[in-house]
Design an enzyme around this catalytic site. Sequence first.
Site, short mmCIF file in Angstrom:
data_model
loop_
_atom_site.label_atom_id
_atom_site.label_comp_id
_atom_site.label_asym_id
_atom_site.label_seq_id
_atom_site.Cartn_x
_atom_site.Cartn_y
_atom_site.Cartn_z
CB SER A 142 21.26 -23.01 17.57
OG SER A 142 19.86 -22.77 17.54
CE1 TYR A 155 20.76 -25.98 21.96
CE2 TYR A 155 19.23 -24.54 20.80
CZ TYR A 155 20.13 -25.58 20.78
OH TYR A 155 20.44 -26.22 19.61
#
Length: 270
Positions: A142, A155
């Site tokens: 990401s 995350y």
Amino acid sequence: MRTITDRVAVVTGGGSGIGRATCEALARRGADVAVLDVSEQNAAESADLVRSIGRRASVHTVDVRDAERVQAVADEVVEHHGACHILVNNAGVTSAGGFEEESLDDLHWIVDINVWGVVHGCRAFLPALRAADEGHIVNMSSMVGLLGLPHNVAYSLTKGAVRSFTEALRAELVTTDVGVTVVFPGAIRTNITNAARGTHAARLATMGQSRLAPLAMRPPSSVAKRIVHAIEKDRARVTVGPDARAVDLLTRVYPSRSGLVGRVTSKVKT
């Protein structure tokens, strides 16, 4: 890879979002697809989409946290399709909130899926990929794997780990016929926010469903298209979206990069 046509591709988290779009994109390039997902119904719908394009598909229900089940699915795929040439480790979850507010259960949950899920997939399928005449692994990171975001620490932890793991794995396999790619998507319109955990999960889900979301977020197909291209061209890394590219540039030219973001998000987080 020389060609995707008539290859066998495995896509984890293939039942929705980027995973489903990737199943479709690979099928349109001529691949047969093994769809892996924790939801049998969602996986079956993606498999039907692949078949509608004229390619073979199989459905495999799996929780990527379960190493034994992932290994069993690897055996199932080879038995059903005869080989495995492409592995896309796409399954993932997210969370939002301050690190001190995260429960240990939630931290283990996100690490087990986002990190161990990738590790389990690579360990289980790598023998089949190496046994093929050529193969390719795609691991989903990401833009937070490039720039750790405050109030998104868990995350960021997992996607940074995927980045480093994938870069090291590519270097380790450089003398083999197995290519490895890490993908850094920006904001993408998927359902990942609906299952988010953390103290800011509700706000994250609301943002994902807002009227501005279609303008701020790119469609899953944009990631799928870049994944297919990366496999064909053996790209080491791929950034998807203007936000991801901007973050990539920022990390190169501004080393002290997270402090300003933290000051801004600290003012608006409550």
